[in-house]
Enzyme design. Structure first.
Site, PDB file in Angstrom:
ATOM      1  N   SER A 136     -11.660   1.920  -4.152  1.00 38.27           N
ATOM      2  CA  SER A 136     -10.922   1.786  -5.411  1.00 38.27           C
ATOM      3  C   SER A 136     -10.756   0.325  -5.781  1.00 38.27           C
ATOM      4  O   SER A 136     -10.431  -0.499  -4.948  1.00 38.27           O
ATOM      5  CB  SER A 136      -9.542   2.428  -5.274  1.00 38.27           C
ATOM      6  N   LYS A 142      -8.175 -10.183  -9.930  1.00 37.16           N
ATOM      7  CA  LYS A 142      -7.303 -10.211  -8.754  1.00 37.16           C
ATOM      8  C   LYS A 142      -8.014  -9.704  -7.511  1.00 37.16           C
ATOM      9  O   LYS A 142      -7.603  -9.995  -6.389  1.00 37.16           O
ATOM     10  CB  LYS A 142      -6.073  -9.337  -9.003  1.00 37.16           C
ATOM     11  N   GLU A 143      -9.021  -8.893  -7.713  1.00 34.70           N
ATOM     12  CA  GLU A 143      -9.777  -8.343  -6.595  1.00 34.70           C
ATOM     13  C   GLU A 143     -11.217  -8.815  -6.729  1.00 34.70           C
ATOM     14  O   GLU A 143     -12.039  -8.141  -7.341  1.00 34.70           O
ATOM     15  CB  GLU A 143      -9.707  -6.804  -6.616  1.00 34.70           C
ATOM     16  N   ASP A 172     -11.091   1.143 -12.109  1.00 34.13           N
ATOM     17  CA  ASP A 172     -10.007   1.492 -13.022  1.00 34.13           C
ATOM     18  C   ASP A 172      -9.821   0.461 -14.126  1.00 34.13           C
ATOM     19  O   ASP A 172      -9.017   0.656 -15.024  1.00 34.13           O
ATOM     20  CB  ASP A 172      -8.690   1.646 -12.246  1.00 34.13           C
ATOM     21  N   LYS A 313      -2.437   5.907 -12.166  1.00 40.24           N
ATOM     22  CA  LYS A 313      -2.788   4.800 -11.268  1.00 40.24           C
ATOM     23  C   LYS A 313      -3.835   5.186 -10.225  1.00 40.24           C
ATOM     24  O   LYS A 313      -4.759   5.910 -10.490  1.00 40.24           O
ATOM     25  CB  LYS A 313      -1.517   4.269 -10.605  1.00 40.24           C
ATOM     26  N   LYS A 314      -3.603   4.691  -9.014  1.00 42.34           N
ATOM     27  CA  LYS A 314      -4.624   4.904  -7.984  1.00 42.34           C
ATOM     28  C   LYS A 314      -4.804   6.382  -7.655  1.00 42.34           C
ATOM     29  O   LYS A 314      -5.930   6.848  -7.442  1.00 42.34           O
ATOM     30  CB  LYS A 314      -4.230   4.139  -6.725  1.00 42.34           C
ATOM     31  N   ASP A 338      -9.388   0.742   0.180  1.00 44.50           N
ATOM     32  CA  ASP A 338      -9.144  -0.199  -0.907  1.00 44.50           C
ATOM     33  C   ASP A 338     -10.354  -1.123  -0.971  1.00 44.50           C
ATOM     34  O   ASP A 338     -11.055  -1.296   0.023  1.00 44.50           O
ATOM     35  CB  ASP A 338      -7.906  -1.065  -0.611  1.00 44.50           C
ATOM     36  N   ASP A 554       0.336   7.311  -1.292  1.00 45.39           N
ATOM     37  CA  ASP A 554      -0.150   7.627   0.054  1.00 45.39           C
ATOM     38  C   ASP A 554       0.868   8.438   0.858  1.00 45.39           C
ATOM     39  O   ASP A 554       0.529   9.474   1.433  1.00 45.39           O
ATOM     40  CB  ASP A 554      -0.580   6.358   0.798  1.00 45.39           C
TER      41      ASP A 554
HETATM   42  O1  LIG Z   1      -4.235   1.668 -11.253  1.00 50.40           O
HETATM   43  C1  LIG Z   1      -4.652   1.362 -10.147  1.00 50.40           C
HETATM   44  C2  LIG Z   1      -3.922   0.516  -9.277  1.00 50.40           C
HETATM   45  C3  LIG Z   1      -4.449   0.215  -8.038  1.00 50.40           C
HETATM   46  N1  LIG Z   1      -5.643   0.711  -7.636  1.00 50.40           N
HETATM   47  C4  LIG Z   1      -6.181   0.378  -6.286  1.00 50.40           C
HETATM   48  O2  LIG Z   1      -5.214   0.568  -5.290  1.00 50.40           O
HETATM   49  C5  LIG Z   1      -5.546  -0.199  -4.148  1.00 50.40           C
HETATM   50  C6  LIG Z   1      -4.317  -0.792  -3.479  1.00 50.40           C
HETATM   51  O3  LIG Z   1      -3.796  -1.838  -4.196  1.00 50.40           O
HETATM   52  P1  LIG Z   1      -3.188  -3.184  -3.540  1.00 50.40           P
HETATM   53  O4  LIG Z   1      -2.678  -4.014  -4.641  1.00 50.40           O
HETATM   54  O5  LIG Z   1      -4.132  -3.773  -2.584  1.00 50.40           O
HETATM   55  O6  LIG Z   1      -1.928  -2.630  -2.778  1.00 50.40           O
HETATM   56  P2  LIG Z   1      -1.460  -2.821  -1.284  1.00 50.40           P
HETATM   57  O7  LIG Z   1       0.022  -2.867  -1.288  1.00 50.40           O
HETATM   58  O8  LIG Z   1      -2.142  -3.908  -0.582  1.00 50.40           O
HETATM   59  O9  LIG Z   1      -1.965  -1.408  -0.739  1.00 50.40           O
HETATM   60  C7  LIG Z   1      -1.337  -0.555   0.188  1.00 50.40           C
HETATM   61  O10 LIG Z   1      -0.337   0.245  -0.391  1.00 50.40           O
HETATM   62  C8  LIG Z   1      -0.755   1.092  -1.476  1.00 50.40           C
HETATM   63  C9  LIG Z   1       0.415   1.955  -1.872  1.00 50.40           C
HETATM   64  O11 LIG Z   1       1.349   1.213  -2.563  1.00 50.40           O
HETATM   65  C10 LIG Z   1      -1.913   1.968  -1.067  1.00 50.40           C
HETATM   66  O12 LIG Z   1      -2.395   2.650  -2.194  1.00 50.40           O
HETATM   67  C11 LIG Z   1      -3.007   1.121  -0.504  1.00 50.40           C
HETATM   68  O13 LIG Z   1      -4.074   1.924  -0.087  1.00 50.40           O
HETATM   69  C12 LIG Z   1      -2.472   0.317   0.667  1.00 50.40           C
HETATM   70  O14 LIG Z   1      -3.484  -0.499   1.210  1.00 50.40           O
HETATM   71  C13 LIG Z   1      -6.549  -1.230  -4.610  1.00 50.40           C
HETATM   72  O15 LIG Z   1      -7.809  -0.898  -4.063  1.00 50.40           O
HETATM   73  C14 LIG Z   1      -6.548  -1.060  -6.109  1.00 50.40           C
HETATM   74  O16 LIG Z   1      -7.784  -1.335  -6.647  1.00 50.40           O
HETATM   75  C15 LIG Z   1      -6.359   1.549  -8.478  1.00 50.40           C
HETATM   76  O17 LIG Z   1      -7.439   1.999  -8.143  1.00 50.40           O
HETATM   77  N2  LIG Z   1      -5.837   1.856  -9.708  1.00 50.40           N
HETATM   78 MN   LIG Z   2      -4.127  -4.421  -0.363  1.00 50.59          MN
END
Ligand SMILES: O=c1ccn([C@@H]2O[C@H](COP(=O)(O)OP(=O)(O)O[C@H]3O[C@H](CO)[C@@H](O)[C@H](O)[C@H]3O)[C@@H](O)[C@H]2O)c(=O)[nH]1
Ligand SMILES: [Mn+2]
Length: 855
Positions: A136, A142-143, A172, A313-314, A338, A554
């Site tokens: 995702s 940012k990524e 997304d 969202k995700k 991720d 999650d």
């Molecule tokens: O609208 C959205 C928002 C986020 N993401 C994806 O969600 C993932 C997690 O985002 P990140 O900002 O890295 O969050 P973290 O806090 O580092 O992530 C942890 O915490 C999240 C829950 O808040 C989980 O979804 C993640 O898998 C987990 O690694 C990334 O791959 C994003 O690309 C989407 O696909 N769509």
């Molecule tokens: Mn992360």
């Protein structure tokens, strides 16, 4: 372009390996193939028993402690005493919630050789199950695309039969940059994948492979290796330059939006209003790698977004991928990461299959979770980014109960569990119905038996995994008498899966694969259909699949599966299977923690709250306790802040939260501290966690508690009361190429910094005031002072990393030194001058306190 034949034989049938030859060697093989694919490695009994005894002792001491605390109020500081006792009771409760799910910790071990012997023998077609892998990503700024590219490359080079791996990248942000860099990545994979496989290198993400500072010649005997490695490094650098060029180009959006190479406008120019997009790279007919071998499929997916449609969202992105992948490849299992979590071990999929394809475990396992490990974290892990205590203590504990929580990445799912079905438990658990029969029979059922069981069939789709494949369904429909009930089950399926017959049909193929003779073009059309923004309307998506309603989708997703009676598995082989990046500067870290805490509060106020949800179901009690712990912890911020301010108030008012102590009572205080200390030490012993990691965790518990968690509670309340929606603010994943941790010192202002700063300042002021008061009132006042100073110092020590972060790093002259010097200077000058600015205040406070008691 894609896989159209169903060539995956029934591989989960269990231990019935027929057709092996009759000579002894083969028999030996059969025997070996029947051995379990994993085992539980118990924690040494003496360590564990001692640990449990100490926990019980601590519980008993705690009871005595509270008995004393409650019955001995402080006469002249009733308010302080009351607040402190309330806080302490809350802390004790939250300790219980945290402690008891750690009662049965276990470790596990897998046997990859047995897996190979059983399902992947040399010279025979592999029987390993097909797996779809989801990546995702949302915001290429940012990524960074290079990070996503590395993740994708590590997936394409994974050690698993290529025709059984498909990689889906969800974008997304509908960014042309993501699309173009994926296309570059697919090209580069043609060189990278054969290189990895030929030389058997690890990790298979080039950036991290070339970054390793180890002797890469150590186990390599091939003389050509050095040359090829050098050439590959150059190729990778060129690839990097191409990606960087794409990124540079993407910085400034042209007025008319982006146009693709062929001159047409990029359909995703408006990320909030664009059609669904799918592009298949590599795979079956997508060309071969430089060695002439096939590569896994790589699919770019950007689901449709339109104004007025919730996209969730995700979780929404993941659900769209479930459907696309079901239509295009339909792997029996799926694994999601991720965009920054690359495969650090090429064996990761095999590790997961040791559980999923185990005849006994596989049927009831909804997912295999791997721990999150990180690269690029500062040496001392100042902000507890590695979360070691959670991943190495709490999760191991849960593994011994009903299984670890799902943490959002590095997790391999049983597709059927995501469809919202119940697990197929042991035969004894179920009534003798068709589920069990068709499982054991292993052969297609004739339409007759389908008819016999039509009513059960309906029930079964409610509650357990469908076993029939399409032929059965069609046969069944022909001879169907009771049309009404057929219609109902049809409706039921539509409600669950939506209006795609192809997708719905695929859900019946529990071994994965797609029906033969489906034409790729129509599949692609259907794939676009299932990612349209209205597809989920009037369906149960969000109740099944990834669950909607919380930014920590999650926790919710895993919770619902556990509530249905599934178990999950924690898999932590010595070589970490996945590695990601983490926000190492204070502000980003606090914002991440804020999002997590907010997600928990959202769950707390939702109908899925683990405190109330689904009693009498199959959720084990201690598993529930652990979930309760993960959703109520933000509330602890309230007593925590109060408790951190108390010592300062004590110092300022010259009161204390504990009355004059007798020897008998003093003993309980000492025993309390000793038991806390002992449980901690023993926990570190059985888990192998280091003391520094533990201390960081304690510190960050206070830092997060006094800032992010507090905000989360209020934002959560706002959401419930005023309906203000919550945001998913993505964490930036900067690539720290110089490795100098410049990121660590980045300072960004956020209001999250205010409460901990205030707590800090108050305590510092309190210390100065307390000391100056003692100086003025002669030596008998030093005794009580030390008690108060102790608490204040406890607070300051916990907030120390925060203070450091606040100070940043200005020209390498740590400002913190300056602050400390100012502080010490003022204490000593007070001592020298013997003035007391607080004297009048204190007297006032004393008067008020007495009033409080007398009135
Ligand atoms: O609208 C959205 C928002 C986020 N993401 C994806 O969600 C993932 C997690 O985002 P990140 O900002 O890295 O969050 P973290 O806090 O580092 O992530 C942890 O915490 C999240 C829950 O808040 C989980 O979804 C993640 O898998 C987990 O690694 C990334 O791959 C994003 O690309 C989407 O696909 N769509
Ligand atoms: Mn992360």
């Amino acid at each position: 372009m894609m896989q159209v034949t169903n060539k995956y034989p029934d591989a989960r049938g269990g231990g019935d390996m027929e057709g092996t030859g009759s000579n002894g060697e083969d028999m030996q093989m059969v025997d070996d193939a029947r051995l379990p694919l994993s085992r539980i490695v118990p924690i040494p009994a003496n360590q564990l028993n001692l640990y449990r005894i100490v926990i019980i002792l601590r519980l008993i001491i705690l009871c005595f402690f509270f008995q004393y605390r409650v019955t001995h109020p402080v006469r002249d500081a009733y308010g302080l005493w009351l607040v402190s006792v309330i806080c302490e009771i809350w802390f004790a409760l939250s300790w219980l919630l945290d402690q008891f799910p750690k009662w049965y910790p276990i470790n596990r071990e897998t046997y990859l050789d047995r897996l190979a012997l059983r399902y992947d023998r040399e010279g025979e077609p592999s029987q390993l199950c097909p797996i779809d892998i989801f990546v995702s990503t949302v915001d290429p700024l940012k990524e960074p695309p290079l990070i996503t590219a590395n993740t994708v490359l590590s997936i394409l080079a994974v050690d698993y039969p290529v025709d059984k791996v498909s990689c889906y990248v969800s974008d997304d942000g509908s960014a042309m940059l993501t699309f173009e860099s994926l296309s570059e990545t697919a090209e580069f994979a043609r060189k990278w994948v054969p290189f990895c496989k030929k030389h058997n290198i690890e990790p298979r993400a080039p950036e991290f492979y070339f970054q390793q500072k180890i002797d890469y010649l150590k186990d390599k005997i091939q003389p050509s290796f050095v040359k090829e490695r050098r050439a590959m490094k150059r190729e990778y650098e060129e690839f990097k330059i191409r990606i960087n060029a794409l990124v540079a180009k993407a910085q400034k959006v042209p007025e008319e939006g982006w146009t693709m190479a062929d001159g047409t406008a990029w359909p995703g120019n408006n990320p909030r209003d664009h059609p669904g997009m799918i592009q298949v790279f590599l795979g079956h007919s997508g060309g071969l790698d430089t060695d002439g071998n096939e590569l896994p499929r790589l699919v770019y997916v950007s689901r449709e977004k339109r104004p007025g449609f919730q996209h969730h969202k995700k979780a929404g992105a993941m659900n769209a991928l479930i459907r696309v992948s079901a239509v295009l490849t339909n792997g029996a299992y799926l694994l999601n990461v991720d965009c920054d979590h690359y495969f650090n071990s090429s064996k990761a999929l095999r590790e997961a299959m040791c559980f999923m394809m185990d005849p006994a475990l596989g049927r009831k396992t909804c997912y295999v979770q791997f721990p999150q490990r990180f690269d690029g974290i500062d040496l001392h892990d100042r902000y507890a980014n590695r979360n070691i205590v959670f991943f190495d203590i709490n999760m191991k504990g849960l593994d011994g109960i009903q299984g670890p929580m799902y943490v959002g990445t590095g997790c391999c799912f049983n597709r059927q569990a995501l469809y919202g079905y119940d697990p197929v438990l042991t035969e004894a658990d179920l009534e003798p119905n068709i589920v069990v029969k068709s499982c054991c029979g292993g052969r297609k059922k004739k339409s007759k038996s389908y008819m016999d069981n039509k009513n059960r069939m309906m029930k079964r789709t409610e509650s357990s995994a469908p076993i029939f494949n399409m032929d059965d369904i069609e046969e069944g429909i022909e001879g169907y008498e009771d049309e009404r009930s057929m219609l109902m089950s049809q409706k039921r399926l539509e409600k669950r899966f939506g209006q795609s017959p192809i997708f719905t049909a695929s859900t019946f193929m529990t071994q994965g694969g797609i029906p033969p003779s489906t034409n790729p073009a129509s599949l692609l059309k259907e794939a676009i259909h299932v990612i349209s923004c209205g597809y989920e309307d009037k369906t149960e998506w969000g109740k099944d699949g990834w669950i909607y309603g919380s930014v920590t989708e999650d926790i919710l997703t895993g919770f619902k599966m556990h509530a249905r009676g599934w178990i999950s598995i924690y898999c932590m082989p010595p070589r970490p299977c996945f590695k990601g990046s983490a926000p190492i500067n204070l502000s980003d870290r606090l914002n991440q923690v804020l999002r997590w805490a907010l997600g928990s509060v959202e769950i707390l106020f939702s109908r899925h709250c683990p405190i109330w949800y689904n009693y009498g179901g199959r959720l084990k009690l201690l598993e529930r306790v652990a979930y309760i712990n993960t959703i109520v912890y933000p509330i602890t911020s309230l007593p925590l802040i109060a408790y951190c301010v108390l010592p300062a108030i004590c110092l300022l008012t010259n009161k204390f939260i504990i009355p004059e102590i007798s020897n008998y009572a003093g003993m309980f205080f000492i025993l309390m501290f000793a038991s806390i200390f002992a449980t901690g030490i023993l926990e570190l012993r059985w888990s192998g966690v280091g003391i520094e990691d533990w201390w960081r965790n304690e510190q960050f518990w206070v830092i997060g508690g006094t800032s992010a968690h507090l905000f989360a509670v209020f934002q959560g309340l706002l959401k419930v009361l005023a309906g203000i929606d919550t945001n998913f603010t993505v964490t930036s994943k900067a690539n720290d190429e110089d490795g100098d941790f410049a990121e660590l010192y980045v300072f960004k202002w956020t209001s999250l910094l205010i409460p901990p700063t205030t707590v800090l300042v108050i305590n510092l002021v309190g210390m100065v005031a307390g000391i100056s008061y003692a100086i003025n009132s002669g030596y008998q006042s030093w005794g009580p002072l030390f008690g108060k100073l102790f608490f204040s110092i406890w607070v300051i020590l916990h907030l120390y990393p925060f203070l450091k972060g606040l100070m940043g790093k200005q020209n390498r002259t740590p400002t913190i030194v300056i602050v400390w010097s100012i502080l010490l200077a003022s204490i000593f000058s007070l001592l020298w001058v013997k003035i007391d600015p607080f004297i009048s205040d204190t007297q006032k406070a004393v008067a008020m306190g007495q009033c409080g008691v007398n009135c």
